[in-house]
Design a protein around this motif. Structure first.
Motif, PDB file in Angstrom:
ATOM      1  N   ILE A 127       0.842  -1.197   0.000  1.00 54.79           N
ATOM      2  CA  ILE A 127       0.000   0.000   0.000  1.00 54.79           C
ATOM      3  C   ILE A 127       0.876   1.245   0.000  1.00 54.79           C
ATOM      4  O   ILE A 127       0.619   2.208  -0.725  1.00 54.79           O
ATOM      5  CB  ILE A 127      -0.930  -0.003   1.238  1.00 54.79           C
ATOM      6  N   VAL A 134      -1.475   3.233  -2.635  1.00 54.02           N
ATOM      7  CA  VAL A 134      -2.892   2.860  -2.728  1.00 54.02           C
ATOM      8  C   VAL A 134      -3.647   3.639  -1.656  1.00 54.02           C
ATOM      9  O   VAL A 134      -3.317   3.546  -0.473  1.00 54.02           O
ATOM     10  CB  VAL A 134      -3.076   1.350  -2.470  1.00 54.02           C
ATOM     11  N   LYS A 135      -4.632   4.423  -2.094  1.00 54.99           N
ATOM     12  CA  LYS A 135      -5.384   5.209  -1.111  1.00 54.99           C
ATOM     13  C   LYS A 135      -6.457   4.340  -0.461  1.00 54.99           C
ATOM     14  O   LYS A 135      -7.415   3.933  -1.112  1.00 54.99           O
ATOM     15  CB  LYS A 135      -6.030   6.411  -1.799  1.00 54.99           C
ATOM     16  N   SER A 136      -6.288   4.056   0.821  1.00 57.99           N
ATOM     17  CA  SER A 136      -7.277   3.255   1.523  1.00 57.99           C
ATOM     18  C   SER A 136      -7.197   3.578   3.006  1.00 57.99           C
ATOM     19  O   SER A 136      -6.232   4.171   3.476  1.00 57.99           O
ATOM     20  CB  SER A 136      -6.986   1.766   1.315  1.00 57.99           C
ATOM     21  N   LEU A 152     -12.757   0.793  -2.556  1.00 55.89           N
ATOM     22  CA  LEU A 152     -11.755   1.662  -3.168  1.00 55.89           C
ATOM     23  C   LEU A 152     -12.180   2.099  -4.564  1.00 55.89           C
ATOM     24  O   LEU A 152     -13.007   1.443  -5.204  1.00 55.89           O
ATOM     25  CB  LEU A 152     -10.415   0.912  -3.287  1.00 55.89           C
ATOM     26  N   SER A 153     -11.593   3.205  -5.046  1.00 52.55           N
ATOM     27  CA  SER A 153     -11.868   3.626  -6.419  1.00 52.55           C
ATOM     28  C   SER A 153     -11.173   2.652  -7.374  1.00 52.55           C
ATOM     29  O   SER A 153     -10.259   1.919  -6.981  1.00 52.55           O
ATOM     30  CB  SER A 153     -11.331   5.025  -6.645  1.00 52.55           C
ATOM     31  N   ASN A 173      -7.368   2.834  -7.503  1.00 56.74           N
ATOM     32  CA  ASN A 173      -6.667   2.256  -6.367  1.00 56.74           C
ATOM     33  C   ASN A 173      -6.753   0.737  -6.353  1.00 56.74           C
ATOM     34  O   ASN A 173      -5.815   0.059  -5.950  1.00 56.74           O
ATOM     35  CB  ASN A 173      -7.180   2.870  -5.070  1.00 56.74           C
ATOM     36  N   GLN A 174      -7.883   0.213  -6.811  1.00 57.89           N
ATOM     37  CA  GLN A 174      -7.981  -1.245  -6.956  1.00 57.89           C
ATOM     38  C   GLN A 174      -6.916  -1.735  -7.929  1.00 57.89           C
ATOM     39  O   GLN A 174      -6.214  -2.709  -7.671  1.00 57.89           O
ATOM     40  CB  GLN A 174      -9.367  -1.644  -7.466  1.00 57.89           C
ATOM     41  N   LYS A 227      -4.139  -0.306  -8.763  1.00 57.34           N
ATOM     42  CA  LYS A 227      -2.805  -0.183  -8.179  1.00 57.34           C
ATOM     43  C   LYS A 227      -2.501  -1.390  -7.296  1.00 57.34           C
ATOM     44  O   LYS A 227      -1.386  -1.901  -7.303  1.00 57.34           O
ATOM     45  CB  LYS A 227      -2.709   1.093  -7.342  1.00 57.34           C
ATOM     46  N   LEU A 228      -3.484  -1.829  -6.555  1.00 57.99           N
ATOM     47  CA  LEU A 228      -3.227  -2.973  -5.678  1.00 57.99           C
ATOM     48  C   LEU A 228      -2.992  -4.243  -6.496  1.00 57.99           C
ATOM     49  O   LEU A 228      -2.132  -5.057  -6.152  1.00 57.99           O
ATOM     50  CB  LEU A 228      -4.377  -3.196  -4.691  1.00 57.99           C
ATOM     51  N   ILE A 240      -8.799   4.141 -14.775  1.00 57.29           N
ATOM     52  CA  ILE A 240      -8.078   4.797 -13.690  1.00 57.29           C
ATOM     53  C   ILE A 240      -7.690   6.210 -14.110  1.00 57.29           C
ATOM     54  O   ILE A 240      -7.624   6.525 -15.295  1.00 57.29           O
ATOM     55  CB  ILE A 240      -6.848   3.985 -13.242  1.00 57.29           C
ATOM     56  N   ALA A 282      -2.786   8.056 -11.557  1.00 54.68           N
ATOM     57  CA  ALA A 282      -2.471   6.644 -11.338  1.00 54.68           C
ATOM     58  C   ALA A 282      -1.918   6.024 -12.618  1.00 54.68           C
ATOM     59  O   ALA A 282      -1.049   5.156 -12.596  1.00 54.68           O
ATOM     60  CB  ALA A 282      -3.715   5.900 -10.897  1.00 54.68           C
TER      61      ALA A 282
END
Ligand code: ADP
Ligand code: MG
Lengths: 310, 519
Positions: free
Chosen positions: B387, B392-394, B404-405, B408-409, B411-412, B434, B438
């Motif tokens: 993260i 990753v914004k969470s 998550l947006s 961000n999904q 990115k993970l 995205i 990102a």
């Protein structure tokens, strides 16, 4: 063994097949409408039972067969309204509601029948064959096709009418679209839910008619579970027929043939197969049909899915 | 042009639960202009336009159209007022003909369909007038995506409109089809119609519009004349900061062959052939791109490579070992990473936490599990590390990933796949859904991976993405590879022709830089 392949045997067989196919024709054409709109009604069995009972009750009270048929249709539609309310408005799972209605249909008709009729043991007058002059004298064809009652003849009319409605009217076009891309119908300004209600009512009305035929045009009595799985077979017919009314007509005839064959072979002394095996014939054919014609390709793509409004 | 605006939106608000899709939008559209609505995914463009065309109603605010306050209960109402929209997801019934689709919902429900000839004639006339090449009796599902879109546009014209809204129409088109569409917009304006064009592609917007409104986070941040702006400024408005347009790269000669595909063929879910005898290699230290209009077998190719679809014929080898027909777990275990096209279907499990999602393929391996018992601490540490490294914004690692947006999904997913130290990375649509921030990040990450010697196959329908990071580009059409090009923007036309299946003419066409502006 000679009997089996004789012309008379064949003629009787075909005639009986059409008669036995009649409830299937009504129910499966009805189900075509329902499924084309995306609603899978597995509660047909229960619906047909209700139709059979209502038809019987109305006819035994009034002695009027058309009135009995009408009551069968009305009973089926009433049942359909319950199904539609839960699956379309409440958006409950169609399979669960359908299964529940089958149980309800069986229980309810058995209860009412035992309460009000079983002690009387009284039968009713059933629809009499209408012999079409001259034609009925034709060799083979006469026996096979021209000595049926009016309800049986009407299956042809229903099949043609259903085809015209489905493919030649604005209603049918929209109905077919509702099962494939309901949102497109919504966007075009028609009520998806309204069309689904209409489709279910057409379907259950015809299923009710099919049930009523059993008590008014075939046997002169109501018996518990008189439909003996025809509602389920009708579901298989629809798949085999690739969701077409004309297809449903002919596939029903095929199943009618299995029923007739089964009955007539049982009556043949020369056949040594246990009668239970013969009785199982239509059901075995149903399973084979479903396996062979899974027919995903032709199924309405939103079959079984509730519609969420935009 | 009248002084009174043709269409005016006044302080429109629309919420979906806690999401504010339109946050007080005011906007004016002039009669006879092409007005572009530019913004990143999720900026609120589609929602705003769906309120104009009757698909949704605003919670607050006024829509004033031709000087009158309007409120549409359904798209049909909007059509009656001569407003039509072509949606991102087509509103065509696949098993009906074009003409049937057009008359759907018209007339009384009980009427018999008649006058089919008149309808057909009208369709043919319109089709000829705007060179749309639409056949009234074609069944919609037999048509390509590009054709279906023309059918959609013609449908709106068929119903008669003054205002046409096109929602991201070019997302599914080849460059040539895009050119045709853009010039069609010009023709429509000449015929006195007004066009609202939604896009997130700067170059198209610059080419075709009179004015451009930029949306961000449910708001219109600015409206500018296209003659008085440039792509760079627009990009800044879209993202809210400067965007780097050119990624630095220094290609090195690629190394040994990592993935080798020979004569691969497989069929789609429908049973029809989707991939027809593909052969190519991907070497260590290179990014090979696969370009193509979606639906030309890319999905099946990536599913087959990753073991999710069975292969009919051919061979796939990874590091010299045959992996054809192995199941996904076995392929994963052989140093193969997969960043899938549909992350919700093949990448992540939405209700599970970030932690659980990061160990989907390795939940039974040390240090994440010992003797069949999960080691929560090790999993948590690993996830927190990812993260942090990938930004990753969470809330924390125990949050459900579904909250998550999309960016961000993604990115993970990228973080998880790279953390496995793969030799080969299969990427299908790296940046779909995205945001630009990102996007920049994951593209740079891909380049870093390449530089550290990994072999990468990037399947994409976004040419910009391919040009930005690939070392060479293969073009896929109807399940075959029609050609290979270097990532040279000057050869865009050639690429476009190959994407349209036009192999012969592709080699001979001229250079046209105009078609693809840069960020
Ligand atoms: N029907 C809906 N229900 C809930 N949220 C929605 C719905 N439609 C759109 N949204 C949300 O509203 C925001 C704007 O979406 P949209 O207008 O589709 O963006 P775009 O600019 O990409 O077209 C997004 O965050 C999206 O998730
Ligand atoms: Mg959108």
């Amino acid at each position: 063994m000679d009997d089996i392949i004789s012309l008379t045997f064949l003629a009787t067989l075909v005639g009986a097949a059409w008669r036995l196919a009649t409830p299937l024709i009504f129910a499966s054409i009805g189900e075509v409408f329902s499924e084309r709109a995306g609603v899978l009604n597995i509660g047909l069995e229960g619906t047909m039972l209700v139709g059979a009972f209502c038809g019987f009750a109305a006819a035994s009270a009034t002695g009027n067969i058309p009135l009995g048929l009408f009551a069968g249709v009305a009973g089926g539609m009433l049942f359909g309204l319950v199904f539609a309310f839960f699956t379309i408005t409440i958006k409950a799972d169609q399979i669960v509601v359908g299964a529940a209605l089958n149980l309800l249909g069986m229980g309810l008709t058995a209860f009412l029948f035992r309460t009000y009729y079983v002690s009387t043991g009284k039968g009713i007058e059933i629809a009499q064959p209408v012999h079409i002059p001259w034609l009925r004298e034709l060799p083979f064809l006469g026996e096979a096709f021209f000595r049926q009652n009016l309800i049986v003849y009407s299956t042809i009319l229903v099949a043609i009418l259903a085809t015209l409605v489905l493919y030649r009217t604005s209603f049918g076009l929209t109905l077919r679209a509702v099962g494939e891309h309901p949102k497109a119908v919504d966007v075009a300004g028609r009520s998806v839910l309204g069309y689904r209600y209409a489709a279910v009512l057409v379907g259950t009305g015809l299923a009710g008619l099919g049930g009523a035929f059993l008590t008014l045009g075939h046997s002169n009595q109501f018996i518990e579970g008189i439909t003996s799985g025809r509602g389920f077979i009708a579901l298989a017919v629809v798949v085999f027929a690739r969701w077409s009314p004309i297809g449903a007509f002919f596939v029903s005839l095929l199943f009618g043939l299995f029923y007739a064959l089964q009955l007539m072979l049982q009556a043949q002394a020369s056949i040594v197969v246990p009668y239970q095996v013969l009785q199982a014939l239509p059901y075995i054919m149903t399973i084979i049909t479903l396996v062979v014609f899974r027919g995903k390709g032709a199924a309405p793509s939103k079959l079984g899915q509730p519609y969420e409004m935009r | 042009m009248s002084t009174r605006p043709f269409l005016r939106l006044d302080n429109i608000r629309k919420r979906f639960g806690s999401i504010v899709a339109s946050d007080g939008v005011s906007l004016e559209i002039e009669e006879g202009e092409v007005h572009s609505l530019l913004g990143e995914n999720g900026a609120g463009k589609s929602v705003l336009m769906s309120m104009i065309c009757g698909m949704a109603r605003p919670d607050e605010g006024d829509i004033v159209y031709k000087g009158q306050l309007v409120s549409f209960a359904s798209p049909r109402d909007a059509i009656r007022q001569r407003i039509g929209m072509v949606h991102q997801h087509f509103m065509l019934v696949p098993n009906l003909t074009v003409a049937e689709n057009y008359i759907l919902g018209q007339g009384s429900a009980l009427s018999v369909i008649s006058d089919v000839d008149t309808v057909h004639r009208k369709i043919r006339e319109l089709s000829e007038r705007y060179a749309l090449n639409v056949r009234p009796d074609a069944i919609v599902e037999d048509l390509s995506v590009g054709e279906q879109q023309r059918v959609e546009i013609l449908k709106v014209l068929f119903h008669g409109i003054d205002l046409l809204i096109l929602d991201e129409p070019t997302a599914v088109l080849t460059p040539q089809e895009t050119d045709r569409l853009l010039s069609l917009m010009g023709d429509l304006v000449k015929d006195g119609k007004t066009v609202v064009f939604i896009s997130h592609k700067l170059d198209e917007v610059m080419r075709v519009s009179n004015r451009i409104s930029v949306m961000r986070d449910g708001r219109v941040v600015n409206t500018v004349k296209s003659a008085e702006t440039n792509a760079r400024e627009l990009a800044r408005m879209m993202v809210g900061r400067d965007v780097r347009t050119e990624l630095p790269r220094d290609p090195k000669p690629p190394g040994r062959v990592v993935l080798s595909v020979e004569n691969l063929a497989c069929r789609a879910e429908t049973g029809l052939p989707a991939v027809r005898g593909l052969s190519f290699d991907v070497r260590a230290g290179e990014i090979v791109g696969i370009a193509g209009v979606s639906g030309n077998g890319q999905t099946e190719l990536s599913l087959a490579l990753s073991g999710l679809l069975s292969v009919d014929t051919g061979r796939v080898a990874l590091n010299g070992q045959d992996i054809t027909g192995l199941d996904p777990a076995a392929i994963n275990a052989r140093s193969f990473s997969h960043i899938p096209e549909d992350r919700h279907k093949h990448g992540i499990v939405l209700p599970l936490s970030l932690s659980e999602n990061t160990i989907l393929q390795r939940y039974d391996q040390k240090p994440f599990a010992k003797g069949g018992i999960l080691n929560r601490r090790a999993i948590g540490e690993h996830t927190r590390d990812l993260i942090k490294r990938f930004g990753v914004k969470s809330r924390d690692e125990n949050q459900a990933i579904g909250a998550l947006s999309g960016g961000n999904q993604q990115k993970l997913v990228v973080a998880r796949e790279l953390a496995r130290n793969p030799d080969f990375i299969l990427v299908n649509q790296l940046t779909r859904g995205i945001d630009i921030g990102a996007m920049e990040f994951v593209m740079e990450e891909m380049l870093r991976q390449r530089d550290s010697g990994r072999a990468i196959l990037l399947i994409s329908t976004e040419l910009e993405e391919l040009f930005a990071i690939c070392d060479r580009i293969l073009v896929m059409f109807h399940g075959e590879i029609l050609g290979e090009l270097p990532p040279d923007r000057n050869r865009l036309d050639e690429l476009g022709l190959l994407m349209a299946g036009n192999k012969e003419t592709a080699g001979t066409c001229g250079v046209d830089k105009r078609s693809l502006g840069r960020l």
